[in-house]
Design a protein around this motif. Structure first.
Motif, PDB file in Angstrom:
ATOM      1  N   PHE A  70       0.961  -1.081  -0.491  1.00 59.57           N
ATOM      2  CA  PHE A  70       0.045   0.062   0.394  1.00 59.57           C
ATOM      3  C   PHE A  70       1.461   1.006  -0.665  1.00 59.57           C
ATOM      4  O   PHE A  70       1.978   1.590   0.949  1.00 59.57           O
ATOM      5  N   PRO A  71       0.851   2.267  -0.712  1.00 60.56           N
ATOM      6  CA  PRO A  71       2.065   3.575  -0.876  1.00 60.56           C
ATOM      7  C   PRO A  71       1.824   4.299  -0.002  1.00 60.56           C
ATOM      8  O   PRO A  71       2.584   4.818   0.382  1.00 60.56           O
ATOM      9  N   ARG A  77       6.941   4.281   6.295  1.00 61.08           N
ATOM     10  CA  ARG A  77       7.864   3.816   6.308  1.00 61.08           C
ATOM     11  C   ARG A  77       9.079   4.598   6.067  1.00 61.08           C
ATOM     12  O   ARG A  77      10.047   4.957   7.134  1.00 61.08           O
ATOM     13  N   ASP A  78       9.436   5.522   5.269  1.00 60.81           N
ATOM     14  CA  ASP A  78      10.264   5.930   4.909  1.00 60.81           C
ATOM     15  C   ASP A  78      10.079   7.049   5.836  1.00 60.81           C
ATOM     16  O   ASP A  78      11.327   7.812   5.983  1.00 60.81           O
ATOM     17  N   ARG A  79       9.325   7.973   5.983  1.00 66.19           N
ATOM     18  CA  ARG A  79       8.821   9.087   6.553  1.00 66.19           C
ATOM     19  C   ARG A  79      10.126   8.552   8.168  1.00 66.19           C
ATOM     20  O   ARG A  79      10.670   9.514   8.457  1.00 66.19           O
ATOM     21  N   PRO A 208      -2.906   5.703   7.627  1.00 66.95           N
ATOM     22  CA  PRO A 208      -3.524   6.668   8.091  1.00 66.95           C
ATOM     23  C   PRO A 208      -4.627   5.052   7.797  1.00 66.95           C
ATOM     24  O   PRO A 208      -5.510   5.368   7.833  1.00 66.95           O
ATOM     25  N   ILE A 209      -4.564   4.754   6.965  1.00 71.10           N
ATOM     26  CA  ILE A 209      -4.827   3.204   6.266  1.00 71.10           C
ATOM     27  C   ILE A 209      -5.651   2.096   7.801  1.00 71.10           C
ATOM     28  O   ILE A 209      -6.807   1.403   7.194  1.00 71.10           O
ATOM     29  N   ASP A 252       0.259  -7.718   1.104  1.00 65.13           N
ATOM     30  CA  ASP A 252      -0.281  -6.854   0.174  1.00 65.13           C
ATOM     31  C   ASP A 252      -1.603  -6.550   0.363  1.00 65.13           C
ATOM     32  O   ASP A 252      -2.473  -7.286   0.399  1.00 65.13           O
ATOM     33  N   ALA A 253      -1.522  -5.298  -1.352  1.00 65.30           N
ATOM     34  CA  ALA A 253      -2.665  -5.193  -1.538  1.00 65.30           C
ATOM     35  C   ALA A 253      -3.275  -6.177  -2.643  1.00 65.30           C
ATOM     36  O   ALA A 253      -4.644  -5.973  -1.653  1.00 65.30           O
TER      37      ALA A 253
END
Length: 304
Positions: A70-71, A77-79, A208-209, A252-253
């Motif tokens: 999921f984007p 993760r990166d932030r 937020p997901i 996975d989406a």
């Protein structure tokens, strides 16, 4: 003589997890923390901050990116890794497919969960990791309930239930032979509800997901809702709907279903969980329901 302060059950779970993380740092030369950006690995990062700050983590954060994530989770993760200033190692399943000439997942809902194993074993070999820390919990799935907190894997990354070691009195034996590694589960004794109550107490930020939001979904024959994704291979007669949903777990989406929910706060989510009758993976992870022993078979082949 003053009495010692009493600990509530979250304090005890936290103390156990911090102890395990420090045991990993003390017993292993090249550990890693598997970090997907999901709630359980975020909790592990929070526990690592308590275990090792003000110093740096004694291990990098490692993510096996399937290409079907999921984007929102990848962005988080990166932030978070950047904010903490910790090393993040990302390795791609897509690259492994090309390098090893593997057959990519096919079908209507092509999950790369099994292919993750090849990339995980590659990154373990690349960095010679002798311990990999993960956020798996015993309440998630019956194969995970069989594993010890220190779970030995052989030189091929395979898990043999018969090689489980006793862990009496919280003594963890990390002794391994060359080529072997240990998968370590510091929150193995936590439940999904424990995780959310800890997130609430510690005011931990999540993607937020995990909270109620409007999402375009595909209705599966089972009635489950799969978020619409470019990786799905849909038929013309598939039912597409707009629903208010959240995700209990993030994989996975293509294989992680949402649950209908308007829960906008952690209090709302905890209220939902108190009424839930099915585990998060049992309710939402399609790949775990392929066969009775699906997860155990993947573990025997090197899956986390």
């Amino acid at each position: 003589m003053s009495s010692l302060p009493s600990l509530d059950y979250l304090d005890r779970l936290e103390a156990e997890a911090i102890h395990i993380l420090r045991e990993v740092a003390g017993q292993f030369e090249r550990p890693a923390l598997l970090f997907s950006g999901g709630k359980d690995s975020i909790v592990l990062v929070h526990l690592a901050l308590k275990a090792f700050r003000p110093g740096r983590f004694p291990f990098p954060l490692v993510h096996v990116d399937t290409g079907h994530n999921f984007p929102e989770v990848l962005e988080f993760r990166d932030r978070l890794a950047a904010e903490l200033g910790e090393k993040l190692v990302v390795r791609s399943v897509e690259d492994t497919i090309h390098r090893q000439r593997l057959r990519d997942a096919t079908g209507k809902f092509p999950s790369r969960n099994q292919l993750q194993t090849y990339t995980l074993l590659e990154v373990i070999e690349e960095f010679s990791f002798d311990a990999c820390i993960g956020g798996a919990r015993r309440d998630e799935e019956k194969a995970r309930a069989k594993e010890r907190i220190f779970s030995i894997r052989d030189e091929f990354g395979q898990w043999d239930p018969k090689r489980q070691r006793p862990e009496l009195w919280n003594i963890y034996n990390g002794r391994i032979q060359p080529g072997e590694n240990v998968r370590v589960f510091p929150i193995s004794n936590w439940t999904e509800l424990d995780v959310w109550r800890y997130i609430q107490r510690e005011a931990i930020t999540l993607p937020p997901i995990y909270f109620g939001h409007s999402r375009t979904c595909v209705v599966l024959p089972s009635g489950q809702l799969l978020g619409l994704s470019e990786h799905l291979h849909l038929d013309a007669d598939d039912e597409i709907v707009e629903r208010q949903v959240r995700f209990r777990t993030v994989g996975d989406a293509t294989c992680t279903a949402a649950v209908e929910s308007s829960a906008a706060t952690i209090d709302d989510i905890i209220a939902d969980l108190l009424l839930a009758k099915v585990s998060e993976r049992g309710a939402t992870r399609l790949d775990d329901n392929i066969s009775e022993a699906g997860m155990e078979d993947r573990k025997r082949n090197g899956y986390f």
